[in-house]
Design an enzyme around this catalytic site. Structure first.
Site, short mmCIF file in Angstrom:
data_model
loop_
_atom_site.label_atom_id
_atom_site.label_comp_id
_atom_site.label_asym_id
_atom_site.label_seq_id
_atom_site.Cartn_x
_atom_site.Cartn_y
_atom_site.Cartn_z
CE LYS A 71 -3.92 1.89 2.71
NZ LYS A 71 -4.76 1.68 3.91
CB SER A 146 -8.10 3.56 2.95
OG SER A 146 -7.23 2.97 3.89
CB SER A 170 -8.21 0.72 5.85
OG SER A 170 -8.91 1.91 5.70
N1 GLN Z 1 -12.95 4.02 6.43
C1 GLN Z 1 -12.41 4.46 7.68
C2 GLN Z 1 -12.03 5.92 7.57
O1 GLN Z 1 -12.38 6.50 6.60
C3 GLN Z 1 -11.22 3.62 8.03
C4 GLN Z 1 -10.02 3.97 7.27
C5 GLN Z 1 -8.85 3.15 7.65
O2 GLN Z 1 -8.96 2.12 8.31
N2 GLN Z 1 -7.68 3.63 7.27
O3 GLN Z 1 -11.43 6.48 8.42
#
Ligand code: GLN
Length: 478
Positions: A71, A146, A170
């Site tokens: 990532k 994400s 994410s």
């Molecule tokens: N979707 C969640 C957010 O927008 C989690 C994101 C993540 O785990 N990096 O914060």
């Protein structure tokens, strides 16, 4: 078998026996990337030349010759690390994340850096500052986020496995949307050194793979104490063998009633309850439990995460990293223009929310209150884990949604994380495992949560489940 669909374990064995060359494997995956990437768009950068070169010279190690994707919020020395943000365009870290050093020692082959929501803020990759990744099961739908690029790359055969990061879901939510396995380890299990910080008390790096067995193999390599991360737990790396073979017969699984109520898609519910029956047939006992503070998790998370983000993102000022606004009157104007032009709307929204929650006069009402509720959420889990070995839930209330569907309404988007964020607030581990498909052919994920530092229980359950089911062997149409 087509090489791009091999698991890490299968590739490892074939390479060891000399039936397969690392160069041949890397070439096969790069061909696959060539074939599907224009439709999936999982990668921000692919490094074909470097990948082939490393593959040709690999020596030993538990991941020798295994092509992986990382990532793009995890630092690799000398290679652009963007976090999918314009503000980091051109930034080349002068050091490796600890996980990258460990993968290198293990002999991995780096294929490329994958797309994400900008600074990992989002649930669909639509917040990427560059482009959106497509779900390999239905190109009109999001891959989740994400770590959507990592999950889509694994699902589409564009790597054997990948690393993601999980602050509120994410790793697990995109894994569920793309029909692959995603593990969020216990907070402190994997070093965060070199992971670009979003919300430091919640962030954790973990593997996205096709099988639970592969997740254990990767965890063995990336886990363990790191003196460079003061929150890293003083434990040695886990051994994959110990992670997978706990006896699941007799384990008690808690089904929290708050996770099966309103808002849960009936097809997701059906697939998850069917998976629970499979676990029962393996000798587990199922009990209904309650996590009474669950209804406050989304609000708590979006206060804690945005507060930490507003502080962490203060460093992007046009001086130290990446982008600087070309025209400005003075220093202050340069800061304002750089941040206004460099950050996307969601990142700005979170910086404003977090700054507000931390500001004098509001601190007690928002940030401090959220920290207290966080403790209550953690205690809910401690209470449940007195009687249960693991907690089983859906990973996400719905399957992958259509692109654009939730973009206009951030609150609906935030609710996508309702089943995953409590795990980060409590600091415990959880894994998402494919457990079926909807009638439209979209994957559904089963989430298994465990006690802090007890990855062995949740991975053994997932491993036993995959031993008697075939969901993880289905391939997407792309
Ligand atoms: N979707 C969640 C957010 O927008 C989690 C994101 C993540 O785990 N990096 O914060």
């Amino acid at each position: 078998m087509e090489l791009c669909w091999m698991t890490v374990k299968e590739a490892r064995e074939a390479l060891d026996k000399g039936e397969l060359g690392a160069g041949e494997l890397a070439r096969a995956i790069l061909d696959r990337v060539e074939e599907v990437e224009s439709r999936v768009r999982a990668y921000i950068n692919v490094f074909p030349g470097e990948a082939l070169e490393t593959a040709e010279k690999v020596k030993g190690g538990p991941l020798a010759g295994i092509p992986l994707a990382i990532k793009d919020n995890i630092c690799i020395r000398g290679l652009e690390t963007t976090c999918a943000s314009k503000i980091l365009k051109g930034f080349k870290p002068p050091y490796n994340a600890t996980v990258v050093d460990r993968l290198r020692e293990a002999g991995y082959v780096l294929l490329g850096k994958t797309n994400l929501d900008e600074f990992a803020m989002g649930s669909s990759t639509e917040n990427s500052g560059f482009f959106t990744t497509h779900n390999p099961w239905d190109l009109d739908r999001v891959p989740g986020g994400s770590s959507g690029g990592s999950a889509a790359a694994v699902a589409a055969g564009e790597c054997l496995a990948a690393l993601g990061s999980d602050t509120g879901g994410s790793i697990r939510q995109p894994a569920a949307f793309c029909g692959v396995v995603g593990l969020k380890p216990t907070y402190g299990r994997v070093s965060r050194y070199g992971l670009v910080a979003f919300a430091s008390s919640l962030d954790q790096i973990g593997p996205i793979t096709r099988t639970v067995e592969d997740a254990a193999l990767l965890l063995e390599v990336i886990s363990g104490h790191d003196p460079r991360d003061s929150t890293s737990a003083p434990y040695p790396p886990h051994k994959a063998q110990e992670l997978l073979f706990k006896e699941v017969r007799g384990m008690v699984l808690g089904l929290p009633k708050e996770y099966f109520g309103e808002g849960l898609d009936p097809q997701v519910r059906g697939a998850v309850l069917e998976a629970v029956r499979v676990l029962e047939s393996l000798g587990c006992r199922v009990e209904e439990v309650s996590l009474p503070h669950s209804p406050y998790a989304v609000a708590t998370y979006y206060l804690v995460a945005t507060a930490e983000a507003s502080s962490n993102l203060a460093r992007y000022d046009g001086v130290k990293y990446g982008y600087r606004a070309p025209e400005h009157k003075d220093l202050y104007d340069m800061y304002v223009k750089t941040r206004s032009q460099g950050f996307g709307v969601e990142v700005k929204r979170r910086i404003m929310l977090g700054t507000y929650a931390l500001s004098a006069g509001y601190y007690d009402a928002y940030y401090l209150k959220a920290q207290k509720v966080r403790t209550l959420i953690k205690r809910d889990f401690e209470e449940v884990f007195r009687a249960c070995d693991a907690v089983v839930t859906p990973t996400s209330p719905t399957p992958a949604f259509r692109m654009g569907e939730r973009l206009a309404d951030p609150l609906t988007m935030y609710l996508s994380d309702i089943y995953t964020i409590s795990v980060n607030l409590a600091g415990i581990p959880a894994v998402s495992v494919p457990c079926g498909f909807t009638r439209e052919g979209l994957p559904v994920g089963l989430q298994i949560m465990g006690r802090a530092f007890d990855e062995a229980t949740i991975l053994s359950l997932g491993y036993a489940y995959q031993g008697v089911t075939d969901w993880h062997k289905k391939r997407p149409p792309v």
